[in-house]
Design an enzyme around this catalytic site. Structure first.
Site, PDB file in Angstrom:
ATOM      1  CD  GLU A 460      54.485  19.574  -7.386  1.00 19.38           C
ATOM      2  OE1 GLU A 460      55.483  20.069  -6.868  1.00 19.38           O
ATOM      3  OE2 GLU A 460      54.228  19.706  -8.599  1.00 19.38           O
ATOM      4  CD  GLU A 734      61.099  17.626  -9.892  1.00 15.37           C
ATOM      5  OE1 GLU A 734      61.505  17.801  -8.732  1.00 15.37           O
ATOM      6  OE2 GLU A 734      60.057  18.130 -10.346  1.00 15.37           O
TER       7      GLU A 734
END
Ligand code: BGC
Length: 887
Positions: A460, A734
């Protein structure tokens, strides 16, 4: 008394400038307390231009980003500038070096290896070499280089400079950055060789998730280099990459940012970038179509190795593998020092965490993050991959040759990120909070790798706009981010102009993720420039970003329609609300429309304030009125007459309070009380995601509920900021529960251990806990307003503001609070201490004392009843917050 730290806008002295009229800043040193500048004099000496230096006088107090007062410096110019002010000595000269400013200054071609590496990614890297002949040794030689892909330049047999991942990642079709190197001492009379290693990188490598994209910007790599030589007699000669260059496959047989790198040292053509080398098997190059007008100079520092970490522990895993623990999660790669037989292969796999004692690679998804080194044999070898980067703390090493000695001595973690200047520090008497703060800093640097990315490890690593939107104020305290972010904002504006709205990440590459306007994410267009302006005092960033800010607000106003509520269309909303199930981070309890309208109000207000700062009075009035209308619409739709917000969530209340969306003091106070009650109800656990979390503590403290803010801050069980710290985290995660209390990795397929967004709370630590906040852009006026609590006995914040070092520290003992504040020359401070009237102080060192009795020195904590599970259970029964209100 003297001016010190004279510097051109956003880069260090001597770094390449993309303008001939750089704004200049300086600080005052050795001046008396309360000093302010009356005037300053600037003296410019242009290199190679005979005659007396030029001088210019600047009246008044301006010492930050002062407009260039001389005729512009031309392309390629070098100069020195000194500064003095009334009664002072001259500063040291600050070196200025202007890049190639016009497309017409470039003669070098973008050349591609012929044939280029082909096939599926990760592809091999290539080598390129070209010869130049100099009639004598140069007096000055500058080599400007850039690439389609990633390049490492070499001259006469050795690497040039220490820039990694050159030229970084910009929206290449709009803006391609070039770097420059002083190679004067590397060149000699006669034949010289210029060369480059060249790999796919972001340009045509694997980028994105769910399979990602390849060849996004083009299907051929390229290299462009222009050597500008000045001979001792002042004559100049330019050598550009052209069709005479040669190319070959390099020993790097595979290189991908996500995949990792394989290097076969046996295949190195020794001396390939030195004069005298020749190999008939080398191919040629082709000249590619290229628009030189896209070339831009860097605005911030490049990616470099900034630290080296040694092995903390060598672990033998249950399955018998050798895993190295470096003690810190970060972005970078390993350097090996080893010896062994030719052809022996060392394999390195990287991961952030261990699970069941083995490398936990599942969160990496399709990022193989595997490097391989094939030894050349015959002595000590040193190797580090060039064109990849990993996010990791642990590395599994296979095939370490016995002859190399102890593995712990042969492997080093080289930490890589944009080499920003550290500006801000914070500490307190609470070691867990201190570690949280350090985790925020590591989370930041691991993700400031040319682009502000979401994460450094999995497939990502994109410049997700929402993440930096909420984190920019924190980032801009910890490091000088002005150049880094102003450059990224130009990419944002370019992508926005192309797409018609602010994309979900910048630079934009298409993935399966629907790219539509989303609140919070698109609001980065206003939040980021505003943070840079507020913290760095740079009105120029606002001026440059203004059209993009206005276009974003106009886009959303059109979507919202005359009702001023953005209540249609999909939203990411309060992304990663901890009650959302692992596989569906979208399922927040706060409705997307409420979040969207709240952020519309915020963006419209920022736009109005920006217009007013820039003297755009008509826009200031227009968008000020629009912001008022959005607030009125929000209040009418989402807040009951007695100050209840219809979504009974921490995020809904935090947004409503912090963005000024509830009208009337009494209703606001009621709402703040309700938020405090919600926080207490959750047993002081967080139940907010990306949108609300950065605001929670401020909303509580600002609403008179400081104790609750401290409770929330200091809770240790999940979900909380300190839970990861208690789990041994060295970065911000996260998810609140990226690692579950039993040590297993969250089952969601989107789990990183290095995401900065939830670390935005550090700004509260700086501004409120320690009490150092900007009261005017650039900290020209500082707000000294510590709010002790939570059983802390001391806290301190230290910041290199544009005017110099400021600090606030406090200590609490026996009901007395002692505060020490340092206000840098040219700045002043508003001092706002608990129970005392506000006072204004000038620059200097100040000490204050006051009576201060905290509500409780160490507040009793309610027992922890598995709040996370309770919250989840509750979320499952409450489909919408509104039902909750009607109960
Ligand atoms: C990223 C986030 C991002 C989000 C938005 C994730 O995959 O890692 O940080 O903002 O997607 O959808």
């Amino acid at each position: 008394m003297r001016a010190v730290d004279v510097r051109p806008e956003h880069v260090s002295p001597g770094a390449l400038l993309g303008t001939g009229t750089p704004r200049l800043s300086w600080r005052a040193d050795g001046v008396p307390d309360g000093w302010t500048q009356e005037w300053a004099e600037l003296e410019l000496t242009r290199d190679g231009v005979p005659g007396a230096p030029e001088t210019a006088r600047v009246e008044g107090t301006a010492q930050l980003l002062v407009a260039w007062p001389f005729a512009p410096l031309p392309s390629g110019a070098a100069a020195g500038v000194r500064v003095r002010f009334a009664g002072s000595d001259w500063s040291e000269p600050c070196a200025l070096r202007v890049g190639l400013l016009a497309a017409s200054d470039w003669t070098a071609a973008m050349i591609s290896p012929e044939p280029d590496a082909a096939g599926p990614t990760p592809r091999p890297a290539m080598l390129l070499r070209g010869q130049v002949s100099l009639r004598e040794a140069p007096a000055r030689a500058t080599w400007y280089v850039t690439a389609r892909g990633l390049a490492t330049p070499e001259v006469n047999g050795g690497r040039v400079g220490d820039v990694e991942l050159l030229p970084g990642w910009t929206s290449y079709h709009h803006r391609l950055r070039y770097y420059s190197f002083d190679v004067t001492d590397r060149l000699a009379a006669g034949a010289n060789v210029l060369g480059a290693w060249l790999a796919d990188g972001w340009y045509r490598g694997f980028v994105g998730f769910e399979g990602g994209v390849r060849n996004h910007y083009g299907d051929r790599t390229g290299f462009l280099g222009q050597l500008e030589v000045t001979y001792p007699d002042g004559t100049r000669e330019t050598f550009g990459t052209d069709a005479s260059w040669r190319s070959a496959t390099s020993p790097i047989t595979a290189a991908g940012l996500y995949e990792g790198e394989t290097h076969d040292a046996r295949a190195l053509p020794v001396g390939w970038s030195a004069p005298g080398f020749d190999d008939a098997r080398w191919g040629g190059v082709s000249v590619a179509d290229f628009d030189h007008a896209t070339l831009v100079a860097p605005e911030g520092p490049p990616v470099r190795c900034t630290a080296e970490l040694g092995v903390v522990e060598v672990i033998t895993t249950p399955s018998g593998k050798t895993v190295l623990d470096f003690g810190q999660n970060a972005a970078g790669r390993l350097r090996l020092r080893l010896r062994g037989p030719a052809g022996a292969v060392v394999t390195l796999r990287h991961a952030e965490v261990l699970e069941n004692g083995e490398l936990g690679t599942r969160p990496l998804r399709q990022a193989a993050a595997t490097d391989r080194y094939v030894l050349a044999g015959g002595g000590e070898e040193t190797w580090e991959p060039r064109f990849t980067i990993h996010g990791f703390r642990y590395a599994e090493v296979a095939g370490w040759p016995a002859a190399s000695g102890p593995i712990a001595e042969g492997v080093t973690f080289r930490v890589l990120h944009s080499d920003l200047e550290r500006t801000g520090h914070w500490a307190s008497s609470d070691e867990l909070l201190n570690r949280l703060h350090e985790n925020v800093r590591w989370g930041m640097v691991s993700n400031f790798v040319d682009v502000p990315t979401d994460c450094p490890q999995r497939d990502e690593r994109l410049g997700w706009t929402g993440d930096i939107g909420v984190f920019a104020p924190t980032a801009s305290y910890l490091y000088d981010t002005a150049g880094f972010l102003s450059s990224w904002l130009k990419d944002l504006a370019a992508e926005q102009a192309e797409l018609g709205f602010v994309p979900i990440y910048v630079p934009y590459v298409p993935t399966v993720f629907p790219n539509i306007p989303y609140a919070v994410w698109g609001d980065a267009a206003t939040l980021v420039p505003w943070a840079v302006y507020e913290r760095g005092g740079d009105l120029g960033v606002l001026a440059d970003a203004y059209d993009s800010m206005r276009d974003w607000v106009d886009t959303v106003l059109a979507l919202a329609g005359p009702g001023r509520l953005w209540d249609r269309g999909a939203q990411l909303g309060d992304w990663l609300d901890p009650t959302a199930p692992p596989e569906d981070p979208l399922q927040a309890r706060t409705s997307g429309e409420l979040v969207a309208t709240a952020y519309l109000a915020r963006s419209a207000r920022i736009l109005a304030d920006s217009a007013s700062a820039l003297g755009r009075d008509a826009d200031a009035a227009r968008y000020g009125a629009v912001a008022d209308e959005v607030v009125a619409a929000f209040d009418a739709a989402y807040v009951t007459p007695d100050g209840r917000v219809v979504d009974t969530t921490q995020t809904a209340y935090a947004l409503a309070l912090e963005f000024g969306l509830i009208r009337g003091d009494e209703r606001r106070a009621l709402a703040a009380g309700r938020l405090a009650a919600l926080v207490e109800e959750s047993n002081f656990h967080i139940s907010s995601g990306f949108a609300g979390t950065p605001l929670l503590c401020d909303a509580l403290a600002g609403g008179g509920h400081l104790d609750e803010a401290y409770h929330l801050l200091q809770t240790r069980t999940c979900p909380s900021w300190l839970y990861p710290v208690t789990m041994g985290a060295t970065t911000v995660w996260e998810r609140w529960d990226s690692m579950l209390p039993d040590g297993t990795i969250n089952p969601g397929d989107m789990t990183s251990f290095n995401h900065y967004a939830l670390g935005a709370v550090a700004d509260f630590l700086h501004r409120v806990v320690a009490g150092l906040a900007p009261a005017e852009p650039g900290y020209r006026t500082i707000l000294v307003a510590p709010r002790p609590g939570g059983g802390l006995t001391w806290a301190s914040a230290r910041l290199r503001t544009p005017y110099g070092e400021a600090s606030v520290s406090w200590e609490r003992a026996g009901g007395r609070l002692s505060v020490r504040a340092v206000v840098p020359p040219g700045a002043s401070a508003i001092v706002d201490l608990p129970g005392r009237p506000r006072a204004v102080v000038a620059s200097g060192t100040h000490a204050f004392e006051c009576d201060y009795r905290a509500a409780e020195a160490d507040p009793p904590r309610p027992p922890d009843l598995g709040a996370f599970d309770r919250l989840r259970a509750r979320a499952a029964t409450v489909t919408s917050g509104r039902a909750d209100v009607k109960e």
